[in-house]
Design a protein around this motif. Structure first.
Motif, PDB file in Angstrom:
ATOM      1  N   VAL A  72       0.795  -5.454  -3.365  1.00  0.00           N
ATOM      2  CA  VAL A  72       1.196  -4.122  -2.897  1.00  0.00           C
ATOM      3  C   VAL A  72       0.064  -3.479  -2.100  1.00  0.00           C
ATOM      4  N   ALA A  73      -1.165  -3.559  -2.625  1.00  0.00           N
ATOM      5  CA  ALA A  73      -2.315  -2.969  -1.938  1.00  0.00           C
ATOM      6  C   ALA A  73      -2.534  -3.631  -0.580  1.00  0.00           C
ATOM      7  N   ALA A  74      -2.412  -4.961  -0.525  1.00  0.00           N
ATOM      8  CA  ALA A  74      -2.612  -5.678   0.738  1.00  0.00           C
ATOM      9  C   ALA A  74      -1.535  -5.304   1.755  1.00  0.00           C
ATOM     10  N   ALA A  75      -0.300  -5.147   1.292  1.00  0.00           N
ATOM     11  CA  ALA A  75       0.785  -4.762   2.198  1.00  0.00           C
ATOM     12  C   ALA A  75       0.556  -3.358   2.761  1.00  0.00           C
ATOM     13  N   LEU A  76       0.166  -2.424   1.891  1.00  0.00           N
ATOM     14  CA  LEU A  76      -0.102  -1.055   2.343  1.00  0.00           C
ATOM     15  C   LEU A  76      -1.294  -1.031   3.290  1.00  0.00           C
ATOM     16  N   PHE A  77      -2.343  -1.791   2.969  1.00  0.00           N
ATOM     17  CA  PHE A  77      -3.529  -1.898   3.836  1.00  0.00           C
ATOM     18  C   PHE A  77      -3.112  -2.379   5.225  1.00  0.00           C
ATOM     19  N   THR A  78      -2.297  -3.422   5.268  1.00  0.00           N
ATOM     20  CA  THR A  78      -1.888  -4.015   6.544  1.00  0.00           C
ATOM     21  C   THR A  78      -1.076  -3.033   7.378  1.00  0.00           C
ATOM     22  N   ILE A  93     -10.298   3.159   7.096  1.00  0.00           N
ATOM     23  CA  ILE A  93      -9.314   4.162   6.676  1.00  0.00           C
ATOM     24  C   ILE A  93      -8.224   3.515   5.815  1.00  0.00           C
ATOM     25  N   ALA A  94      -7.810   2.296   6.177  1.00  0.00           N
ATOM     26  CA  ALA A  94      -6.803   1.581   5.385  1.00  0.00           C
ATOM     27  C   ALA A  94      -7.330   1.276   3.987  1.00  0.00           C
ATOM     28  N   LEU A  95      -8.606   0.946   3.896  1.00  0.00           N
ATOM     29  CA  LEU A  95      -9.212   0.714   2.582  1.00  0.00           C
ATOM     30  C   LEU A  95      -9.177   1.995   1.752  1.00  0.00           C
ATOM     31  N   SER A  96      -9.342   3.144   2.416  1.00  0.00           N
ATOM     32  CA  SER A  96      -9.277   4.433   1.717  1.00  0.00           C
ATOM     33  C   SER A  96      -7.917   4.649   1.057  1.00  0.00           C
ATOM     34  N   GLY A  97      -6.869   4.124   1.663  1.00  0.00           N
ATOM     35  CA  GLY A  97      -5.538   4.320   1.132  1.00  0.00           C
ATOM     36  C   GLY A  97      -5.152   3.365   0.029  1.00  0.00           C
ATOM     37  N   ALA A 237      -2.729  11.795   0.324  1.00  0.00           N
ATOM     38  CA  ALA A 237      -1.315  11.665  -0.034  1.00  0.00           C
ATOM     39  C   ALA A 237      -0.897  10.196  -0.091  1.00  0.00           C
ATOM     40  N   VAL A 238      -1.391   9.413   0.867  1.00  0.00           N
ATOM     41  CA  VAL A 238      -1.095   7.977   0.855  1.00  0.00           C
ATOM     42  C   VAL A 238      -1.653   7.338  -0.409  1.00  0.00           C
ATOM     43  N   LYS A 239      -2.903   7.679  -0.739  1.00  0.00           N
ATOM     44  CA  LYS A 239      -3.568   7.034  -1.882  1.00  0.00           C
ATOM     45  C   LYS A 239      -2.970   7.456  -3.210  1.00  0.00           C
ATOM     46  N   THR A 240      -2.749   8.743  -3.416  1.00  0.00           N
ATOM     47  CA  THR A 240      -2.369   9.233  -4.743  1.00  0.00           C
ATOM     48  C   THR A 240      -0.862   9.379  -4.944  1.00  0.00           C
ATOM     49  N   LEU A 241      -0.077   9.271  -3.854  1.00  0.00           N
ATOM     50  CA  LEU A 241       1.380   9.407  -3.986  1.00  0.00           C
ATOM     51  C   LEU A 241       2.131   8.175  -3.473  1.00  0.00           C
ATOM     52  N   LEU A 242       1.861   7.777  -2.220  1.00  0.00           N
ATOM     53  CA  LEU A 242       2.577   6.629  -1.656  1.00  0.00           C
ATOM     54  C   LEU A 242       2.196   5.330  -2.357  1.00  0.00           C
ATOM     55  N   HIS A 243       0.914   5.109  -2.583  1.00  0.00           N
ATOM     56  CA  HIS A 243       0.467   3.873  -3.243  1.00  0.00           C
ATOM     57  C   HIS A 243       1.137   3.694  -4.617  1.00  0.00           C
TER      58      HIS A 243
END
Length: 317
Positions: A72-78, A93-97, A237-243
């Motif tokens: 999941v993390a790799a997909a969101l990063f990509t 920035i992608a790593l931040s998310g 929001a991406v990190k704490t909600l979307l992820h």
């Protein structure tokens, strides 16, 4: 104050505030930030990563739930990387998310809220968290940096295979993967760390979180927060909600239930880890934005993590 979210996140907020005040009072000058960043990245992080991995026995780990977390993390990063144009700045920035503060916040939060059994899964995740996500991000960053340097240089472009070879070499001979790999290899010997070695490593590793967070505050004191506030809110929001939302949906679809799904969703909802800040400092990419995002995501998490912990039992069963 006894709520697990508050008791876990407030110390992090206070450490950032200490750094912010210290920076505003010029007790730590901006010129010293790079040296302090090197201290954290090249000394304290090494001790923490090596000591963490030196007690990991691969045969004892349950890879199935955590492998889904990393997918999941790799997909969101990509997706984040491609949306922003596949640059080294976009990779940071992608790593931040996708990179959570699983140690300083995750351990006390999960321990207080769910008990010892939940910590077993969290420790499995933590033992692989840096190895998988930071190494993956390092390879991507090195590849993109090599491409950007080749584009900026005069003369014929570097052959793609040569760029890939140099990027992989730089990613392996790097301050993050090397202590992880060394610690993991040492763990398989079964020797254990002698106390005379383990204690200094423990002290250095314990210093990583507080020093890194104070350093975030010091950097924040000189960062253009207003200019980066909107971006920091989006990343938070991406990190704490979307992820966590993606982790919940995909985890449920693949059959995860109960404590396994709960722990992984809560881990995904945690604010940005300080390692991302150190990455931005090392590569000198999006430094102000990442610094602001670490601080903002920690404040946002006081609400968002509470919401996630309230809702996740509805799907975890």
């Amino acid at each position: 104050m006894d709520h697990p979210v508050v008791s876990s996140l407030l110390p992090v907020v206070l450490l950032i505030v200490v750094g912010l005040v210290t920076g505003k009072l010029k007790l730590i000058r901006q010129e010293a930030v790079r040296d302090l960043s090197n201290l954290v990245f090249l000394v304290l992080t090494q001790a923490l990563l090596f000591r963490t991995m030196s007690s990991v026995h691969v045969q004892d780990l349950d890879f199935e739930p955590v492998s889904l977390y990393f997918a999941v993390a790799a997909a969101l990063f990509t997706v984040m990387l491609l949306v922003q144009g596949a640059s080294s700045r976009a990779a940071v920035i992608a790593l931040s998310g996708t990179f959570s503060n699983t140690v300083m916040i995750g351990i006390p939060l999960v321990g207080l809220a769910y008990g010892k059994d939940a910590l077993v899964l969290l420790f499995t995740l933590i033992s692989l968290h840096a190895l998988v996500l930071l190494t993956f991000a390092t390879v991507v960053l090195e590849l993109l940096s090599a491409r950007e340097q080749s584009a900026e240089a005069d003369g014929p472009p570097r052959h793609p295979l040569k760029s890939i070879g140099l990027a992989v070499r730089n990613a392996v001979v790097h301050p993050v993967p090397m202590p992880i790999i060394a610690g993991l290899l040492y763990a398989q010997t079964g020797w254990g760390l002698p106390d005379v070695v383990d204690r200094p490593l423990q002290l250095l590793g314990n210093a990583f979180g507080p020093v890194a967070l104070v350093l975030v505050g010091v950097t924040l004191s000189n960062a253009a927060i207003g200019r980066n506030l909107t971006g920091a809110l989006v990343i938070s929001a991406v990190k704490t909600l979307l992820h966590p939302a993606l982790m919940a949906l995909i985890g449920y679809a693949f059959g995860l239930r109960g404590m396994s799904l709960t722990v992984l969703v809560v881990a995904a909802s945690l604010p940005i880890g300080a390692n991302v800040f150190l990455f931005s400092q090392r590569y000198q990419k999006a430094e102000d934005l990442v610094t602001a995002s670490v601080a903002v995501s920690t404040l946002v998490a006081l609400v968002s993590v509470t919401v996630v912990m309230t809702l996740v039992p509805l799907i975890a069963g």
